[in-house]
Design a protein around this motif. Structure first.
Motif, mmCIF file in Angstrom:
data_model
loop_
_atom_site.group_PDB
_atom_site.id
_atom_site.type_symbol
_atom_site.label_atom_id
_atom_site.label_comp_id
_atom_site.label_asym_id
_atom_site.label_seq_id
_atom_site.Cartn_x
_atom_site.Cartn_y
_atom_site.Cartn_z
ATOM 1 N N THR A 1 31.173 15.755 45.103
ATOM 2 C CA THR A 1 29.919 15.083 44.783
ATOM 3 C C THR A 1 28.737 16.044 44.798
ATOM 4 O OG1 THR A 1 30.735 13.006 45.714
ATOM 5 C CG2 THR A 1 28.357 13.204 45.473
ATOM 6 N N LEU B 1 27.696 9.434 45.749
ATOM 7 C CA LEU B 1 28.804 9.478 46.693
ATOM 8 C C LEU B 1 29.391 8.082 46.916
ATOM 9 C CD1 LEU B 1 30.605 10.873 48.759
ATOM 10 C CD2 LEU B 1 28.740 10.681 50.421
ATOM 11 N N SER C 1 31.398 6.966 43.951
ATOM 12 C CA SER C 1 32.702 7.627 43.892
ATOM 13 C C SER C 1 33.680 6.986 44.866
ATOM 14 C CB SER C 1 32.548 9.116 44.212
ATOM 15 O OG SER C 1 31.738 9.763 43.260
#
Length: 368
Positions: A264, A298, A301
């Motif tokens: 990330t 983040l 994800s």
């Protein structure tokens, strides 16, 4: 005794004497090659500088092969960048006005690009098309053949030794192969030692489970970030990432989480494993909203369906974010980020700490 028998016996004696002479030569060659092996091993085991070891090996090969000329070259793994390790009155003919290796023979390029064949012997090189670019050099010194060995340092460079010989004093192939093998073994040992030193250094700085920085290494590195930020009037952000799972942390799940975090952020951003249920991340930013973008990326994800089987990721993270220069030290940044993470009350998401208050967005910092 008949004449035929006498001639036969004479021939056998000549063959035997020739064989004994060769074996004596081979014995002396091997003795000279390995006589200083204890000192060589000691130098390698002590982790001497690469340049020191290379100089030692060069001198060793040149003394071992007094009737040959050794040329030492380094190239990159793409075989695009070439340079001589050492220059002298013999090889300076190969350099251009800028002191660079001007032209590389195709035969040498082909050899360097073939790591599966680390040794090669070319004969009659003055007539070989693959060596035509060095023909003036070869003729000037009456070199008739060349033996080559290559060793990769596993860091993107290939080290080559070329041994040029003249026909009238050519060394037997078996002895030359032994010298090349020895050089390759010594050089490989040096590179293995350097790689071991690197791995030991990495292990001392990184958690072997996650591959993330250990706490003290993170603090040292982020301390440098803060110093640079002060010097250049830049911003930085510190993230405290609390694992919401109350179960025992599984190393496999934690490693996957660490990999997602690393993917990330940028390569020069810092991530550390602080303790069993907290990870920290430090990044350089230009604007306050940059930290929000990273946090949102983040979380997005981690919400991917492909991580649905990972209990640690599935149960989520509470992310707290604090900023420099609003907090001037790592300790105050960490306390503020942890305060923001705890303000989420065990709910997955992120909060930003700003002057003692927690916000859902930097847009709320200056709202009435």
């Amino acid at each position: 005794m008949s004449i035929d028998s006498s001639n036969s016996l004479l021939k056998e004696q000549q063959v035997l004497r020739s064989r004994v002479a060769y074996l004596e030569k081979e014995r002396d060659f091997v003795k000279n090659l390995y006589c200083d092996m204890p000192q060589m091993l000691q130098v390698i085991s002590k982790g001497s500088l690469l340049s020191t070891s290379l100089n030692r090996f060069k001198n060793k090969m040149q003394s071992q092969l007094p009737n040959a000329y050794c040329l030492f070259i380094v190239c990159d793994k793409e075989c695009l960048q070439w340079r001589l390790q050492y220059t002298d009155s013999i090889n300076d003919r190969l350099l251009n006005s800028n002191g660079q290796l001007s032209i590389v023979p195709q035969a040498l390029i082909t050899f360097a690009a073939s790591p599966s064949c680390p040794k090669r012997h070319d004969i009659d090189i003055q007539s070989a098309s693959g060596w035509k670019h060095w023909l003036p050099f070869l003729k000037d010194h009456t070199f008739s053949d060349v033996s080559m060995v290559s060793v990769s340092d596993c860091q993107g460079s290939i080290y080559l030794m070329l041994v040029f010989q003249r026909e009238e004093v050519r060394l037997e192939g078996e002895l030359m192969a032994l010298a090349l093998d020895s050089y390759a073994a010594w050089l490989s040992a040096v590179f293995e030692r350097e790689q071991a030193d690197y791995l030991l250094l990495e292990d001392s700085h990184r958690d072997p489970t996650t591959g993330l920085l250990r706490r003290y290494s993170f603090e040292n590195s982020f301390g440098i970030v803060l110093k640079d930020s002060r010097r250049h009037f830049q911003r930085a952000a510190l993230f405290s990432l609390r694992l919401l799972s109350s179960s025992k942390v599984n190393d496999t799940d934690l490693k996957l989480l660490a990999e997602v975090m690393s993917d990330t952020v940028r390569d020069n951003d810092l991530i550390a494993h602080y303790d069993e249920r907290e990870l920290v991340m430090g990044i350089r930013i230009q604007h306050l909203e940059d930290a929000e973008i990273v946090a949102a990326k983040l979380l997005k994800s981690l919400n991917s369906p492909k991580f649905s089987d990972n209990r640690l990721i599935r149960e989520g993270l509470s992310i707290g974010i604090a900023f420099y220069p609003e907090h001037s030290s790592l300790e105050s940044l960490h306390q503020a980020a942890l305060f923001a993470a705890n303000s989420l009350k065990n709910i997955s998401g992120y909060r930003l700490e700003f002057h003692g208050e927690c916000y859902g967005s930097s847009a709320d910092f200056y709202s009435l």
